[in-house]
Design a protein around this motif. Structure first.
Motif, PDB file in Angstrom:
ATOM      1  N   ILE A   1      -9.278   0.326  43.160  1.00 33.44           N
ATOM      2  CA  ILE A   1      -8.849   0.097  41.780  1.00 33.44           C
ATOM      3  C   ILE A   1      -9.286   1.240  40.860  1.00 33.44           C
ATOM      4  N   ALA A   2     -10.469   1.778  41.063  1.00 35.93           N
ATOM      5  CA  ALA A   2     -10.953   2.865  40.199  1.00 35.93           C
ATOM      6  C   ALA A   2      -9.967   4.039  40.204  1.00 35.93           C
ATOM      7  N   ALA A   3      -9.489   4.416  41.366  1.00 37.53           N
ATOM      8  CA  ALA A   3      -8.519   5.510  41.464  1.00 37.53           C
ATOM      9  C   ALA A   3      -7.149   5.083  40.950  1.00 37.53           C
ATOM     10  N   ALA A   4      -6.786   3.835  41.151  1.00 37.94           N
ATOM     11  CA  ALA A   4      -5.462   3.349  40.764  1.00 37.94           C
ATOM     12  C   ALA A   4      -5.250   3.329  39.257  1.00 37.94           C
ATOM     13  N   THR A   5      -6.325   3.173  38.485  1.00 39.30           N
ATOM     14  CA  THR A   5      -6.168   3.099  37.030  1.00 39.30           C
ATOM     15  C   THR A   5      -5.632   4.404  36.457  1.00 39.30           C
ATOM     16  N   GLY A   6      -5.708   5.479  37.200  1.00 40.01           N
ATOM     17  CA  GLY A   6      -5.172   6.751  36.734  1.00 40.01           C
ATOM     18  C   GLY A   6      -3.660   6.870  36.900  1.00 40.01           C
TER      19      GLY A   6
ATOM     20  N   LEU B   1       6.287  -4.729  38.588  1.00 43.42           N
ATOM     21  CA  LEU B   1       5.003  -5.417  38.465  1.00 43.42           C
ATOM     22  C   LEU B   1       4.582  -5.912  39.838  1.00 43.42           C
ATOM     23  N   HIS B   2       3.407  -5.482  40.268  1.00 42.35           N
ATOM     24  CA  HIS B   2       2.815  -5.935  41.526  1.00 42.35           C
ATOM     25  C   HIS B   2       1.752  -6.975  41.168  1.00 42.35           C
ATOM     26  N   ILE B   3       1.744  -8.099  41.875  1.00 40.89           N
ATOM     27  CA  ILE B   3       0.792  -9.176  41.599  1.00 40.89           C
ATOM     28  C   ILE B   3      -0.014  -9.437  42.868  1.00 40.89           C
ATOM     29  N   VAL B   4      -1.337  -9.330  42.748  1.00 42.70           N
ATOM     30  CA  VAL B   4      -2.234  -9.552  43.889  1.00 42.70           C
ATOM     31  C   VAL B   4      -3.181 -10.696  43.536  1.00 42.70           C
TER      32      VAL B   4
ATOM     33  N   CYS C   1      -0.558  -2.792  48.702  1.00 40.67           N
ATOM     34  CA  CYS C   1       0.045  -2.643  47.388  1.00 40.67           C
ATOM     35  C   CYS C   1      -0.236  -1.260  46.805  1.00 40.67           C
ATOM     36  N   LEU C   2      -1.492  -0.858  46.833  1.00 40.44           N
ATOM     37  CA  LEU C   2      -1.870   0.440  46.265  1.00 40.44           C
ATOM     38  C   LEU C   2      -1.227   1.590  47.029  1.00 40.44           C
ATOM     39  N   ARG C   3      -1.039   1.430  48.299  1.00 37.38           N
ATOM     40  CA  ARG C   3      -0.413   2.480  49.111  1.00 37.38           C
ATOM     41  C   ARG C   3       1.071   2.629  48.766  1.00 37.38           C
ATOM     42  N   LEU C   4       1.739   1.525  48.462  1.00 42.54           N
ATOM     43  CA  LEU C   4       3.183   1.550  48.240  1.00 42.54           C
ATOM     44  C   LEU C   4       3.606   1.597  46.774  1.00 42.54           C
TER      45      LEU C   4
ATOM     46  N   GLN D   1       4.298   2.874  43.192  1.00 45.11           N
ATOM     47  CA  GLN D   1       4.615   4.203  42.681  1.00 45.11           C
ATOM     48  C   GLN D   1       3.945   4.435  41.334  1.00 45.11           C
ATOM     49  N   ASP D   2       3.717   5.698  41.024  1.00 43.11           N
ATOM     50  CA  ASP D   2       3.143   6.050  39.724  1.00 43.11           C
ATOM     51  C   ASP D   2       3.957   5.395  38.614  1.00 43.11           C
ATOM     52  N   GLY D   3       3.251   4.841  37.640  1.00 42.07           N
ATOM     53  CA  GLY D   3       3.911   4.193  36.521  1.00 42.07           C
ATOM     54  C   GLY D   3       4.156   2.707  36.710  1.00 42.07           C
ATOM     55  N   HIS D   4       3.985   2.199  37.913  1.00 41.15           N
ATOM     56  CA  HIS D   4       4.117   0.757  38.135  1.00 41.15           C
ATOM     57  C   HIS D   4       2.925   0.050  37.496  1.00 41.15           C
ATOM     58  N   SER D   5       3.017  -1.260  37.426  1.00 47.37           N
ATOM     59  CA  SER D   5       1.939  -2.086  36.885  1.00 47.37           C
ATOM     60  C   SER D   5       1.406  -3.005  37.970  1.00 47.37           C
TER      61      SER D   5
END
Length: 99
Positions: free
Chosen positions: A48-53, A2-5, A18-21, A23-27
């Motif tokens: 964020i738009a790309a990250a939701t995938g 879980l990443h918290i920003v 955060c988004l750069r590091l 991994q797929d499947g993280h929250s």
């Protein structure tokens, strides 16, 4: 994991790091001013738009409401209340707060 920003994507580079590091499947949980990145006006620029995938993206409902952003979040972002925040931390005991 879980990443918290908690900072706005326009104030600090914590979200982009955060988004750069992450991994797929993280929250990812956006709290405090971090929720601005999930608004429809900012989701493309913030990433964020790309990250939701590839990540499960959450926003703390109390912070969204307090900032007048209810109903203005991009699709793919799930609102959680404080109990949901606790549930995420319990389910995902490895967490990283991005400052």
């Amino acid at each position: 994991m879980l990443h918290i920003v908690n900072k706005s994507h326009t104030e600090r580079n914590a979200l982009s790091s955060c988004l750069r590091l992450a991994q797929d499947g993280h929250s990812l949980l956006l709290i405090e001013d971090g929720i601005y990145a999930a608004t429809t006006a900012a989701a493309q620029a913030s990433g964020i738009a790309a990250a939701t995938g590839r990540l499960a993206v959450y926003a703390l409902q109390g912070d969204v409401a307090a900032r007048g952003m209810s109903g203005k979040l991009v699709e793919g972002v799930t609102l959680v209340d404080y109990a949901g925040f606790v549930d995420l931390v319990a389910e995902l005991p490895n967490n990283q707060s991005w400052l």
